[in-house]
Enzyme design. Structure first.
Site, PDB file in Angstrom:
ATOM      1  N   TYR A  45       0.888  -1.104  -0.001  1.00 35.51           N
ATOM      2  CA  TYR A  45       0.132   0.062   0.248  1.00 35.51           C
ATOM      3  C   TYR A  45       0.968   1.144  -0.007  1.00 35.51           C
ATOM      4  CZ  TYR A  45      -4.038   2.672   0.583  1.00 35.51           C
ATOM      5  OH  TYR A  45      -5.357   3.513   0.353  1.00 35.51           O
ATOM      6  N   LYS A 100     -21.325 -20.324  -8.871  1.00 30.08           N
ATOM      7  CA  LYS A 100     -20.601 -20.274 -10.024  1.00 30.08           C
ATOM      8  C   LYS A 100     -19.179 -19.873  -9.854  1.00 30.08           C
ATOM      9  CE  LYS A 100     -21.123 -20.369 -14.648  1.00 30.08           C
ATOM     10  NZ  LYS A 100     -21.890 -21.044 -15.500  1.00 30.08           N
TER      11      LYS A 100
END
Lengths: 448, 156
Positions: A45, A100
């Protein structure tokens, strides 16, 4: 047999509710970089990350190299045609999309993010999908009502620079074609000569008709039949189709060279192949109609949970090869054999799109995977996980050939890459389960 | 472009013409429920067509390909009491069978209408269709027509 299946379904339903409450969702994001101290955050970061962003700002395609975009897709739905449940909305579609995503991840090593969206028009759907493009390497459209799904697929494929796939159309069409390729090999017929009848003209069969055309089947030898009968240009609903379903309209004009009129019985006279994706059976299609077909008829009855006719009856009436959508009969035509490998392939090639030519290549790879096809074995099963890297490699190679790939490699190179990713992912699953980091189900192993 | 023959409608064409006329009307009903088709009035329609087929106030054309009627165009000749030019040909029925569209048959029908109107000195052609029929709108715009009349309606 029906009773047993109903009981099993009931049990699965109960378990799904109980375990969904226990796990509270099927997928989560997890870091794949080491985090040992605060110092690491300075890399992942701020301040370090700014350098990565600056680099991508100079060339947006670098986002495929420097972020997880290369392996991430969105599973987009508006919840308008969820499984057999119909228009139940985006929130209720989420469990299916999570499922899925799990299959994408487990079989294809793809980070698939479920994104059910609340939109009120096709145009709004297109706008949302296009706005998501910078985050993803591909889009999988899922459970969208017809004919809207055709409009969305066509528009997004044209207007986006990443592959857009609608599994209910393209996945089912690809595995159907794969099964037919091997069936034709078994009966010793030629693609350009066989007469194919599609019973049902929903998303899957319409896409399959276009795919079969791309694969070399003669459009004049294809006939579609829907609830109103044989599709042909003089049908009274043609104007309505032109306005509301131009894809079906186009097929009505192009197919059925003999201009057969009437019902399924008329269509099947002398046909070599029946592909039915219509209403759940068992008597949706009279098994005796198989007798109307040419010698060595091939019968795909794909309705779930009950096929349009029982396979035994189809065989009693002369069918040489029978396939269904069910796992408890031989030859299950299952789109789960397609989408994990196809997406692995298009992602590994950083593809800009996917089209019917890529799908034809995918279907041949699936067919060729079955080394010695027989009437009882025309397609692989989901346990044959080697299929997925092979399929990925074939797909990636085809996208290179077609100029759709951002990343070039050999077929072997793509294969190795796909295999490594999928195998590594399976190892992570196994390890996490072994260590109890993925918790076992509260009542232990399931046994039905 | 297909080699289609455009000619005046004959009595023998009645069945095909009626079929296409009803297809057109059913298409209109797709755009607005105000155009709900009355299938009962077939006999009246046939009588009406027979009456206007040889009238000077109407032009009834068919497109024929291999002995098959593939398109129709009906226009009425209207007298414009307040305006110049004094006469107008208004296309009221215009249909091409789905299989034969995008082959220039529509354009050929309009060209044939112009040829029919020339000897009568009529140069002004208009077309009437449901306001929501975007297909017709696009077609006429493409061949240079513009919107000139608006009709509003409501069933009380």
């Amino acid at each position: 047999m029906i009773m047993e299946n109903e009981e099993r379904t009931e049990k699965y339903n109960e378990d799904a509710l109980r375990y969904s409450e226990y796990y509270k969702g099927k997928i989560q994001t997890m870091s794949k970089v080491p985090v040992r101290s605060l110092d690491d955050f300075s890399i992942w970061y701020t301040p370090g990350v700014a350098a990565v962003s600056r680099k991508i700002a100079t060339d947006h395609d670098l986002s495929f190299e420097l972020t997880g975009r290369w392996n991430t897709i969105a599973i987009l739905t508006d919840g308008t045609r969820v499984l057999g449940l119909g228009n139940i909305g985006p929130e209720a579609a989420m469990p299916v999309m999570e499922g899925k995503a799990l299959i994408f991840n487990y079989l294809g090593g793809v980070n698939a993010i479920p994104v059910p969206i609340r939109v009120s028009s096709r145009e709004e759907f297109v706008s949302v999908a296009k706005s998501l493009e910078p985050s993803f390497g591909g889009i999988n459209l899922e459970d969208i009502e017809s004919p809207k799904c055709f409009f969305l697929l066509e528009t997004l494929q044209k207007e986006m620079n990443i592959p857009v796939w609608h599994d209910d159309q393209l996945g089912t069409a690809s595995i159907t074609l794969a099964g037919i390729i091997n069936s034709i090999r078994i009966v010793g017929k030629k693609i350009e000569e066989v007469k194919v009848v599609f019973n049902g003209a929903g998303a899957a069969n319409i896409a399959a008709a276009y795919l079969f055309k791309a694969a070399g089947f003669k459009k004049e030898n294809i006939i579609l039949v829907d609830s109103k009968g044989v599709l042909q240009p003089e049908r009274q609903d043609m104007d309505s189709l032109m306005l509301n379903n131009p894809w079906k309209y186009q097929l009505a004009i192009e197919t059925n060279g003999e201009r057969v009129k009437g019902d399924l019985k008329e269509a099947l006279k002398g046909a070599d192949i029946l592909i039915s994706a219509a209403k759940s059976g068992p008597d949706t299609v009279d098994a005796k109609l198989v007798k109307e077909m040419n010698n060595d008829p091939i019968v795909f009855v794909l309705a779930n949970p009950i096929p349009e006719m029982w396979p035994e009856e189809a065989k009693e009436n002369g069918a040489k090869i029978v396939a269904t959508g069910r796992s408890d009969f031989p030859n299950q035509i299952n789109n789960s054999l397609v989408f994990p490998g196809v997406f692995r392939g298009v992602l590994d090639a950083r593809a800009k799109g996917v089209n019917f030519d890529v799908m034809v290549a995918a279907s041949y790879e699936i067919a060729n995977f079955v080394e010695e096809p027989t009437a009882e074995k025309i397609v692989p099963t989901m346990e044959e996980w080697e299929l997925y890297p092979r399929l990925a490699s074939a797909v990636a190679t085809k996208t290179v050939e077609l100029g759709l790939a951002r990343k070039i490699d050999s077929k072997e190179g793509f294969y190795k890459r796909a295999r490594d990713i999928i195998e590594n992912n399976r190892n992570i699953y196994r390890k996490m389960m072994d260590l109890g980091l993925i918790r076992m189900m509260p009542n232990g192993e399931r046994k039905y | 472009m297909v080699n289609v023959n455009i000619r005046r409608m004959k009595k023998e064409d009645m069945e095909s013409v009626m079929d296409q006329l009803l297809r057109l009307k059913r298409l209109n009903s797709e755009f607005d429920c105000i155009f709900n088709v009355s299938e009962q009035s077939k006999a009246d329609i046939e009588k009406y067509i027979n009456k206007i087929m040889n009238s000077d106030d109407h032009v009834l054309l068919v497109a024929e390909l291999d002995n098959k009627i593939t398109g129709i165009l009906f226009a009425d000749i209207l007298f414009r009491i307040y305006y110049e030019p004094k006469y107008e040909a208004r296309i009221r029925e215009f249909y091409v069978m789905p299989e034969y569209r995008r082959n220039g048959i529509g354009k050929k029908l309009i060209d044939a209408l112009k040829r029919e109107l020339d000897p009568k000195g009529i140069t002004f052609i208009t077309a009437e269709f449901p306001a929501l029929n975007l297909i017709a709108q696009n077609f006429y715009k493409k061949i240079g027509y513009r919107e000139i009349v608006t009709i509003y309606g409501q069933i009380h």
